[in-house]
Design a protein around this motif. Structure first.
Motif, PDB file in Angstrom:
ATOM      1  N   PRO A 155      24.919  29.530  20.440  1.00  0.00           N
ATOM      2  CA  PRO A 155      24.176  30.777  20.701  1.00  0.00           C
ATOM      3  C   PRO A 155      23.583  30.838  22.112  1.00  0.00           C
ATOM      4  O   PRO A 155      23.193  31.908  22.568  1.00  0.00           O
ATOM      5  N   LEU A 156      23.500  29.670  22.777  1.00  0.00           N
ATOM      6  CA  LEU A 156      22.858  29.638  24.098  1.00  0.00           C
ATOM      7  C   LEU A 156      23.837  29.929  25.226  1.00  0.00           C
ATOM      8  O   LEU A 156      23.441  30.230  26.347  1.00  0.00           O
ATOM      9  N   ARG A 157      25.091  29.809  24.918  1.00  0.00           N
ATOM     10  CA  ARG A 157      26.099  29.788  25.990  1.00  0.00           C
ATOM     11  C   ARG A 157      26.137  31.079  26.822  1.00  0.00           C
ATOM     12  O   ARG A 157      26.409  31.023  27.996  1.00  0.00           O
ATOM     13  N   GLY A 158      25.861  32.203  26.233  1.00  0.00           N
ATOM     14  CA  GLY A 158      25.935  33.449  26.996  1.00  0.00           C
ATOM     15  C   GLY A 158      24.696  33.724  27.855  1.00  0.00           C
ATOM     16  O   GLY A 158      24.699  34.645  28.663  1.00  0.00           O
ATOM     17  N   LEU A 159      23.638  32.933  27.634  1.00  0.00           N
ATOM     18  CA  LEU A 159      22.376  33.222  28.325  1.00  0.00           C
ATOM     19  C   LEU A 159      22.336  32.535  29.690  1.00  0.00           C
ATOM     20  O   LEU A 159      22.901  31.460  29.876  1.00  0.00           O
ATOM     21  N   SER A 160      21.620  33.165  30.628  1.00  0.00           N
ATOM     22  CA  SER A 160      21.551  32.552  31.961  1.00  0.00           C
ATOM     23  C   SER A 160      20.137  32.032  32.219  1.00  0.00           C
ATOM     24  O   SER A 160      19.381  32.581  33.020  1.00  0.00           O
TER      25      SER A 160
END
Lengths: 269, 456
Positions: free
Chosen positions: A212-217
């Protein structure tokens, strides 16, 4: 200060406290008598232990240590469920501790000091080597299963024979935090280092958490370093706390079980 | 007012054992005293936790950093009360997953209570009794052969002679009429087998077991010295006991107290009798079922002359007890169902001396006897409540424990509860009597004597 330097400083402090705590415990034991001699000192105590060992023989001692000190056959005979929970915790902890020692030795000594470049050593120090990732993840999971079973028995099922006091709860909480805090660290590392899915999934729990974290910057490296510091601090605190906690039994019980089991064999009632 | 704990009374291993306890609670499930009274300081985990906390207060990290804290007298008194409610049955030691050797640990704790002046008054009185009179009842020690008075040949020739084997009778069998038939049976069985033996008569002093379990072990050294000298003077190569507590004391405590090997074998009657049966020196016929079966009118095993005296003090009658079992017992007639017996393992014979099979082999060797095991047997046998001086410190607890064991015996459907300990016989028989149960409690020597083919 680099992340690993913090790790080693914290662990060095914890190790010093651990050794001092063990020394304190041993100093208490040495106030008791050995072979009828009151408080005879460490030398006499070790000599008495050596004599017992020689009387029993190495093979018999090893058998007693494995069977009663580590395998806990009495517990298995009494309750398979409790034996399984204990085996998960002890086995997982022991194996992970050994693996961590090996990794640390390879990283700091073989590679750090001697510059060894052997592929096996490289595989051992690389967290993303499939075998290492799987082993670390699975051993952690085994311990988590153990702690869940312990919590279930001690706090939910609460059998009549169990007495729960502050030292029990302190140990469960510290162990649980140490174990569980490792998973966010791994998830944050996978994101921060951009480990591809084909490699990352070997750390299956950490990888699942990282999805779930992968798309966040977000500033992943800084977050990882913070989480790593927290995990290391908790783990070091746990390590330092061992001689002053109930967990000290993990070191003493195998010795006592082996010694008393041998005594029954060598000097039957 | 606070007091201080000295660790010199413990062995280094015992202090390690305090740290080895995992607080798993396994011992609680098996502790008969705790099951009965729910006293937190009577169960193994509670005792260990308490002493460990005291040790921490004086010698732990906090004590080093902020100063030592003593133990309040009220704490000691409360701990002592729980500690002396333990029967020292050692069942906790059998189930402890980390093999803590519990019985010696409880004894070390009791010794500490004596040091701190917290020994129950009844046990302090016992000490005076034993040291002054050399027996637990305070009777004239010269009366130790009262049980032999109505043997066919009387007490003459039983004491004051040299023999290969010395029979150490023990205080309970010597002074409690209810237990007289135990030495009577053994003496006659040995005679029937042609074994030359002697007793120490008035020279037999209490073995010291009641003092040792009270935490007064140091006082037992003089008793040990005297008894060992008496046996050596008799020229014996074997000492035999019918009392498992005496057996344990002779076998394990005397060499430790005296710091030397005894120089002769110490055996329990069941071991000696087993050898005699195996060697064909005792011919067994079907147990005199009728005589054994016939239950007393009010259950249990009534004393023949007056009530049961307290374990110490009082004036036990000098004569009486079971009459000697002379004469040929009628053989088991065809068609008579077997005598159903169950065997109660005495704690001091089984768990602390490791003798489980010798009595069972003996019972199985008797024609017409069928042995049925109780739910808890051998290493996990339930205590009868007669151990650990609990009968003196907490008589109602002792009685309640005996009731528990009786209930297990009843579940087997046995007509006779057989034990190999005079104290177990006393405790269980008294409980059966109180409960009004029609079940007999016999010692194994009594059952065997009833089946020995003998003349007269």
């Amino acid at each position: 200060m680099p992340r690993l330097a913090v790790f080693w400083v914290l662990h060095a402090v914890a190790a010093a406290v651990f050794v001092a705590g063990c020394g304190l415990r041993v100093s208490i034991w040495l106030q008791g008598s050995v072979e009828g001699q009151p408080a005879p000192g460490l030398g006499a105590w070790l000599r008495a232990g050596w004599r017992c060992l020689r009387r029993a023989g190495l093979r018999r001692t090893l058998r007693a240590f494995l069977r009663d000190g580590l395998f806990h056959r009495r517990l298995l005979a009494t309750s398979r469920g409790r034996w399984f929970a204990h085996a998960c915790l002890l086995g997982g902890f022991g194996a992970m501790f050994a693996l961590s020692l090996l990794t640390g030795f390879c990283t700091e000594v073989l590679v750090g000091l001697f510059g060894v470049r052997h592929p096996l050593v490289q595989a051992l120090i690389n967290k993303d080597t499939p075998a290492m990732a799987l082993a670390n993840e699975t051993l952690g999971l085994v311990m988590v299963v153990g702690i869940i079973l312990v919590v279930w028995r001690r706090y939910l099922r609460r059998p009549a024979e169990l007495r729960t006091a502050a030292p029990d709860t302190a140990l469960v909480v510290l162990l649980a935090i140490t174990l569980i805090s490792g998973y966010p660290v791994e998830a944050l590392r996978l994101v921060a280092e951009g480990v591809p899915a084909g490699i990352g999934w070997y750390s299956y729990l950490g990888y699942a958490l990282s999805l779930p974290l992968r798309g966040l910057s977000w500033p992943w490296q800084a977050l990882h370093d913070g989480a790593f510091l927290l995990h290391t601090t908790v783990a070091s605190a746990f390590f330092a706390y061992v001689p002053f906690s109930k967990f000290f039994h993990a070191l003493v019980s195998p010795l006592v079980a082996t010694a008393n089991s041998l005594r029954r064999e060598v000097e039957p009632a | 007012m606070s007091t201080w704990l000295k660790l010199g009374g413990y062995t280094a291993r015992q202090l390690m054992e305090l740290d080895a306890c995992t607080r798993c609670g396994e011992c609680l499930a098996w502790c008969p005293a705790f099951a009965e009274n729910g006293e937190e300081l009577a169960h193994p985990l509670g005792k260990i936790a308490c002493v460990k906390e005291w040790v921490g207060r004086q010698y732990g990290l906090r004590a080093r950093l902020f100063g030592r804290r003593g133990i309040q007298e009220a704490e000691v008194a409360r701990f002592s009360q729980g500690l002396y409610q333990c029967t020292l049955c050692a069942r906790c030691g059998e189930v402890c997953p980390v093999h803590i050797d519990t019985r010696p640990l409880w004894l070390a704790m009791r010794e500490q209570m004596v040091e701190l002046g917290a020994c129950p008054p009844a046990l302090a009185a016992l000490r005076e009794q034993v040291l002054a009179h050399h027996n637990i009842v305070g009777d004239d020690n010269a009366n130790r052969l009262a049980w032999a008075g109505n043997l066919p040949q009387g007490a003459g020739g039983l004491a004051g002679k040299r023999a290969e084997m010395v029979y150490f009778v023990g205080c309970v069998a010597s002074f409690y009429p209810q237990a007289y038939s135990i030495p009577q049976s053994l003496a006659q069985t040995l005679q029937a087998a042609g074994v030359s033996f002697a007793t120490l008569g008035g020279e037999e002093w209490c073995c010291g077991f009641p003092l040792i379990v009270a935490g007064l072990g140091r006082e037992a050294t003089e008793l040990a010295r005297h008894n060992v000298a008496a046996v050596r003077a008799a020229g014996a190569t074997t000492l035999v006991t019918t009392c498992p507590s005496c057996l344990h004391t002779w076998r394990h405590d005397y060499p430790r107290l005296l710091g030397e090997p005894l120089g002769f074998a110490v055996r329990h009657a069941t071991e000696v009798l087993g050898d005699l049966v195996e060697a064909g020196r005792l011919r067994l016929h079907p147990c005199a079922v009728g005589a054994v079966r016939e239950p007393p009118l009010h259950g249990g095993e009534p004393p023949l002359h007056g009530g049961e005296p307290p374990l110490h003090g009082g004036e036990p009658p000098l004569r009486g007890g079971e009459p000697p079992l002379r004469g040929g017992e009628p053989p088991l007639h065809g068609g008579e169902p077997p005598l159903l017996v169950t065997y109660h393992d005495p704690c001091d014979l089984g768990r602390t001396c490791g003798i489980y099979e010798a009595p069972r082999r003996l019972l199985r060797a008797i024609p017409g006897v069928e042995l049925r095991e109780m739910k808890d047997n051998r290493e996990l046998a339930l205590c009868c409540g007669g151990g650990g001086d609990v009968e003196m410190a907490a008589p109602s607890l002792s009685a309640a424990l005996a009731r528990r064991r009786l209930a297990q015996a009843r579940e087997t459907g046995a007509e006779v509860i057989v034990s190999a300990c005079q104290q177990c016989k006393r405790t269980l028989a008294a409980a059966a009597r109180r409960e009004g149960l029609r079940v007999r409690v016999l010692d194994i020597t009594e059952v065997l004597w009833r089946s020995v083919t003998h003349d007269g």
